[in-house]
Design an enzyme around this catalytic site. Structure first.
Site, mmCIF file in Angstrom:
data_model
loop_
_atom_site.group_PDB
_atom_site.id
_atom_site.type_symbol
_atom_site.label_atom_id
_atom_site.label_comp_id
_atom_site.label_asym_id
_atom_site.label_seq_id
_atom_site.Cartn_x
_atom_site.Cartn_y
_atom_site.Cartn_z
ATOM 1 N N LEU A 143 34.151 45.961 37.193
ATOM 2 C CA LEU A 143 35.124 44.874 37.416
ATOM 3 C C LEU A 143 36.076 45.735 38.368
ATOM 4 O O LEU A 143 36.678 45.088 39.547
ATOM 5 C CB LEU A 143 35.855 44.122 36.637
ATOM 6 C CG LEU A 143 36.954 43.174 36.816
ATOM 7 C CD1 LEU A 143 36.741 42.199 37.799
ATOM 8 C CD2 LEU A 143 37.532 42.545 35.661
ATOM 9 N N VAL A 163 33.353 36.233 39.673
ATOM 10 C CA VAL A 163 33.250 37.402 38.985
ATOM 11 C C VAL A 163 32.235 37.516 37.704
ATOM 12 O O VAL A 163 32.516 36.868 36.680
ATOM 13 C CB VAL A 163 34.872 37.614 38.560
ATOM 14 C CG1 VAL A 163 34.943 38.994 37.886
ATOM 15 C CG2 VAL A 163 35.579 37.452 39.756
ATOM 16 N N SER A 164 31.391 38.218 38.050
ATOM 17 C CA SER A 164 30.206 38.437 36.770
ATOM 18 C C SER A 164 29.839 39.664 36.775
ATOM 19 O O SER A 164 29.336 40.459 37.798
ATOM 20 C CB SER A 164 29.062 37.620 36.878
ATOM 21 O OG SER A 164 28.505 37.948 38.139
ATOM 22 N N VAL A 165 29.474 40.502 35.620
ATOM 23 C CA VAL A 165 29.230 41.843 35.163
ATOM 24 C C VAL A 165 27.997 41.580 34.227
ATOM 25 O O VAL A 165 28.289 40.959 33.284
ATOM 26 C CB VAL A 165 30.466 42.771 34.819
ATOM 27 C CG1 VAL A 165 29.611 44.159 34.513
ATOM 28 C CG2 VAL A 165 31.315 43.108 36.189
ATOM 29 N N PHE A 183 38.242 27.172 40.768
ATOM 30 C CA PHE A 183 37.207 27.753 41.733
ATOM 31 C C PHE A 183 36.728 28.973 41.349
ATOM 32 O O PHE A 183 37.598 29.762 40.320
ATOM 33 C CB PHE A 183 38.063 27.676 43.214
ATOM 34 C CG PHE A 183 39.421 28.378 43.172
ATOM 35 C CD1 PHE A 183 39.522 29.746 43.315
ATOM 36 C CD2 PHE A 183 40.396 27.581 43.035
ATOM 37 C CE1 PHE A 183 40.809 30.042 43.332
ATOM 38 C CE2 PHE A 183 41.784 28.134 43.250
ATOM 39 C CZ PHE A 183 41.748 29.348 43.198
ATOM 40 N N SER A 195 38.880 33.225 33.275
ATOM 41 C CA SER A 195 37.764 32.882 32.127
ATOM 42 C C SER A 195 38.840 33.068 30.863
ATOM 43 O O SER A 195 38.614 32.562 29.558
ATOM 44 C CB SER A 195 36.602 33.664 32.022
ATOM 45 O OG SER A 195 36.778 34.877 32.003
ATOM 46 N N GLU A 196 39.402 34.373 30.740
ATOM 47 C CA GLU A 196 40.196 35.002 29.674
ATOM 48 C C GLU A 196 41.419 35.182 30.031
ATOM 49 O O GLU A 196 41.657 35.813 31.090
ATOM 50 C CB GLU A 196 39.447 36.088 28.962
ATOM 51 C CG GLU A 196 38.135 36.227 28.392
ATOM 52 C CD GLU A 196 37.972 35.420 27.079
ATOM 53 O OE1 GLU A 196 39.144 35.292 26.460
ATOM 54 O OE2 GLU A 196 36.935 35.500 26.458
ATOM 55 N N TYR A 225 43.396 39.542 33.876
ATOM 56 C CA TYR A 225 43.755 39.605 35.147
ATOM 57 C C TYR A 225 45.283 40.231 35.500
ATOM 58 O O TYR A 225 45.665 40.624 36.531
ATOM 59 C CB TYR A 225 43.542 38.471 36.073
ATOM 60 C CG TYR A 225 42.130 38.237 36.112
ATOM 61 C CD1 TYR A 225 41.374 38.964 37.054
ATOM 62 C CD2 TYR A 225 41.417 37.266 35.523
ATOM 63 C CE1 TYR A 225 40.090 38.702 37.333
ATOM 64 C CE2 TYR A 225 39.989 37.189 35.705
ATOM 65 C CZ TYR A 225 39.371 37.889 36.328
ATOM 66 O OH TYR A 225 38.044 37.708 36.762
ATOM 67 N N GLY A 277 33.523 50.111 34.193
ATOM 68 C CA GLY A 277 34.737 49.822 35.294
ATOM 69 C C GLY A 277 34.104 49.168 36.660
ATOM 70 O O GLY A 277 34.795 49.407 37.677
ATOM 71 N N ARG A 323 32.147 46.996 30.678
ATOM 72 C CA ARG A 323 33.189 47.896 30.091
ATOM 73 C C ARG A 323 32.631 49.443 30.744
ATOM 74 O O ARG A 323 32.827 50.363 30.158
ATOM 75 C CB ARG A 323 33.182 48.123 28.637
ATOM 76 C CG ARG A 323 33.665 46.824 28.086
ATOM 77 C CD ARG A 323 34.883 46.172 28.528
ATOM 78 N NE ARG A 323 35.319 44.913 27.749
ATOM 79 C CZ ARG A 323 34.802 43.927 28.354
ATOM 80 N NH1 ARG A 323 34.161 43.613 29.552
ATOM 81 N NH2 ARG A 323 35.323 42.714 27.573
HETATM 82 C C1 LIG Z 1 35.149 40.220 32.526
HETATM 83 C C2 LIG Z 1 34.349 40.966 33.023
HETATM 84 C C3 LIG Z 1 34.123 40.542 34.550
HETATM 85 C C4 LIG Z 1 34.760 42.393 32.887
HETATM 86 O O1 LIG Z 1 33.957 43.370 33.823
HETATM 87 P P1 LIG Z 1 33.759 44.954 33.456
HETATM 88 O O2 LIG Z 1 33.189 45.407 34.559
HETATM 89 O O3 LIG Z 1 33.286 44.927 32.057
HETATM 90 O O4 LIG Z 1 35.338 45.304 33.465
HETATM 91 P P2 LIG Z 1 35.919 46.759 33.567
HETATM 92 O O5 LIG Z 1 35.151 47.822 32.908
HETATM 93 O O6 LIG Z 1 36.074 47.230 35.101
HETATM 94 O O7 LIG Z 1 37.309 46.715 33.028
HETATM 95 C C5 LIG Z 1 38.474 46.551 33.670
HETATM 96 C C6 LIG Z 1 39.423 46.423 32.892
HETATM 97 O O8 LIG Z 1 39.453 44.923 32.186
HETATM 98 C C7 LIG Z 1 39.481 45.054 30.895
HETATM 99 N N1 LIG Z 1 38.576 43.871 30.387
HETATM 100 C C8 LIG Z 1 37.411 43.856 30.916
HETATM 101 N N2 LIG Z 1 36.682 42.477 30.396
HETATM 102 C C9 LIG Z 1 37.895 42.226 29.712
HETATM 103 C C10 LIG Z 1 37.948 41.073 28.824
HETATM 104 N N3 LIG Z 1 36.887 40.086 28.742
HETATM 105 N N4 LIG Z 1 39.335 40.485 28.220
HETATM 106 C C11 LIG Z 1 40.139 41.514 28.251
HETATM 107 N N5 LIG Z 1 40.155 42.709 29.023
HETATM 108 C C12 LIG Z 1 39.091 42.791 29.645
HETATM 109 C C13 LIG Z 1 38.922 46.443 30.623
HETATM 110 O O9 LIG Z 1 39.218 46.933 29.374
HETATM 111 C C14 LIG Z 1 39.472 47.395 31.635
HETATM 112 O O10 LIG Z 1 40.852 47.602 31.302
HETATM 113 P P3 LIG Z 1 41.439 49.020 31.832
HETATM 114 O O11 LIG Z 1 41.211 49.217 33.201
HETATM 115 O O12 LIG Z 1 42.918 48.572 31.464
HETATM 116 O O13 LIG Z 1 40.980 50.030 30.919
HETATM 117 C C15 LIG Z 1 32.913 41.066 32.427
HETATM 118 O O14 LIG Z 1 33.030 41.360 31.116
HETATM 119 C C16 LIG Z 1 32.082 39.844 32.420
HETATM 120 O O15 LIG Z 1 31.387 39.446 33.524
HETATM 121 N N6 LIG Z 1 32.421 38.618 31.570
HETATM 122 C C17 LIG Z 1 31.848 37.238 31.578
HETATM 123 C C18 LIG Z 1 32.189 36.776 32.671
HETATM 124 C C19 LIG Z 1 33.729 36.592 33.015
HETATM 125 O O16 LIG Z 1 34.334 36.243 32.117
HETATM 126 N N7 LIG Z 1 33.879 36.635 34.306
HETATM 127 C C20 LIG Z 1 35.353 36.469 34.758
HETATM 128 C C21 LIG Z 1 35.665 35.422 35.415
HETATM 129 S S1 LIG Z 1 37.200 34.690 35.819
#
Ligand SMILES: CC(C)(COP(=O)(O)OP(=O)(O)OC[C@H]1O[C@@H](n2cnc3c(N)ncnc32)[C@H](O)[C@@H]1OP(=O)(O)O)[C@@H](O)C(=O)NCCC(=O)NCCS
Length: 402
Positions: A92, A80-82, A402, A116-117, A121, A90, A88
């Site tokens: 994910l 999962v990566s953005v 994984f 990761s955090e 989830y 939307g 932020r």
């Molecule tokens: C974590 C990550 C995938 C989120 O992607 P994103 O497209 O920014 O997320 P979205 O904008 O779709 O947000 C979805 C929801 O998750 C929340 N959210 C997103 N990232 C978050 C984070 N790091 N910690 C807590 N909440 C988070 C948002 O606030 C949002 O909440 P809501 O729907 O209640 O308003 C992105 O920040 C990322 O790639 N991070 C680094 C890699 C990583 O940690 N990947 C996860 C691997 S398990």
């Protein structure tokens, strides 16, 4: 231009790896990308494209996951990566919606992931379903407790030999624990039997030893370190598991007894690692616990029917899914021989969030503990029965990220 969400084309594996790499600080060498491709399932991936460029990824592993009393098909959410430029907005949520819809179409009752955090989830209905412990044991405190079993002898084998010997041992051990992905040959090859120079990070090549009793194994690396002329290296255990108490003792004793090693570090250990009660001074083993595998019951009734329960019982459970706002009420009848679970309109014994039901699914979370924090509704009799039914021995363990 609007964002497009679609599966990656198989030919895009390098783009997929590069996008993930930008997010996870991973600069994959060609051999690393090639290895990544051997477990990648492009047809089950969901990617976001902005002006035709990949900007976000979500992958799926088609897993078989052990659950209390058996194993089930499960989707492993991964990769999962953005990109930082698109966070932020939307993405994910869009990828997760596509992913969970596809999992529902395929009929996989459970979705599992590593987070990761720990704050990401729960909103998607995933709950922390096991504990993962990081251990650091100074080798000067390796003495065993007077009641520890006689350690089984251990022998070193080559990585080539391990390919034959270790997978069947693992399959027997995994059957006893809930929360373990069944390891398929490509998984073994990519994750255990591949030893690229970049995997070593200053440590030795991968070493493997097995218990001579044939029911346990350890993978580890050794790192040389000297200070003031004295040796104080580290031994890093990457996988260690066994069946009999003697083999657990033998493998732990083997790694703790290496010369030139000042400490043994092991991550991804179970909440109930037999090492701690085997040590004479367990407090000397620094143990840090955090969440392990997370599960979401994508099909609540299907998932609850697919595991066994420690005692016979019957419960009506109402669960609220924060992901899509839906409520499901199911009638569960289960016990040590199996379970049935069907939608019902009866009044619930327990009212719970889908995150917390996911957290209890493999036997980790306790309903009475959740009730004390106001997260589960139900009377004492229902909470006590739920704890007795869902609890499982041993506690769940997922020894791999994984
Ligand atoms: C974590 C990550 C995938 C989120 O992607 P994103 O497209 O920014 O997320 P979205 O904008 O779709 O947000 C979805 C929801 O998750 C929340 N959210 C997103 N990232 C978050 C984070 N790091 N910690 C807590 N909440 C988070 C948002 O606030 C949002 O909440 P809501 O729907 O209640 O308003 C992105 O920040 C990322 O790639 N991070 C680094 C890699 C990583 O940690 N990947 C996860 C691997 S398990």
């Amino acid at each position: 231009m609007a964002i497009v969400i679609r599966p990656a084309d198989p030919a895009e594996y390098s783009d997929f790896a590069q996008t993930m790499g930008r997010v996870f600080a991973w600069d994959p060498e060609p051999a690393g990308v090639e290895r990544f491709q051997t477990t990648w399932e492009p047809e089950r991936s969901h990617c976001a494209y902005d002006d035709g460029k990949m900007v976000a990824t979500l992958g799926t592993f088609s897993l078989t996951l052990t659950v209390p009393g058996g194993s089930i098909p499960a989707a492993g959410t991964t990769q999962v990566s953005v990109l930082p430029s698109h966070r932020r907005q939307g993405l994910l949520r869009k990828l997760m919606t596509a992913h969970l819809g596809e999992v529902a179409d395929r009929g996989e009752p459970v979705v599992a992931l590593w987070a990761s955090e720990s704050s990401i989830y729960g909103r998607f209905g995933f709950g922390a379903a096991s504990v993962s412990v990081e251990l650091k044991v100074p080798t000067q405190y390796r003495a065993f407790h007077r009641l520890a079993p006689e350690p089984s002898p251990v022998q070193l084998i080559s990585l080539e030999e391990a390919k034959e010997v270790v997978p069947p041992i693992h399959a027997r051990i995994a059957a006893a624990w809930s929360g373990m992905p069944v390891r398929r040959p490509n998984w073994w090859n990519a994750r255990w039997f591949s030893d690229l120079p970049s995997d070593r990070r200053g440590s030795s090549a991968l070493r493997v030893a097995v218990s001579k009793a044939g029911d346990g194994f350890v993978f580890y690396r050794q790192k040389s370190q000297w200070s003031g002329g004295n040796p104080g290296g580290e031994l890093i255990v990457t996988d260690l598991m066994a069946q009999s108490p003697e083999s657990w003792a033998g493998l732990w004793s083997f790694v703790l007894s290496h010369d030139l090693v000042g400490s043994v570090e092991a991550d991804l250990r179970p909440a109930e690692d037999p090492l701690l009660p085997m040590l004479a001074a367990p407090r000397r083993a620094a143990a840090v616990a955090s969440d392990g595998i997370w599960t979401r019951l994508n099909d609540t009734a299907g998932a609850l029917a697919a595991r066994k329960y420690a005692v016979d019982g019957e419960l009506v459970i109402e669960s609220h899914d924060p992901f899509d706002g839906s409520t499901k009420t199911v009638h569960l009848e289960g016990g040590p021989e199996g379970a049935t679970c069907l939608a019902t309109d009866r009044a619930p014994d327990l009212v719970i969030d889908a995150e917390d039901l996911g957290s209890a699914y493999l036997g980790w979370s306790r309903f009475r503990s959740l009730a004390r924090t106001g997260r589960v509704g139900g009377d004492q009799a229902a909470l006590t029965l739920a704890d007795a039914m869902f609890g499982w021995n041993p506690l769940p363990w997922c020894p791999e990220v994984f």
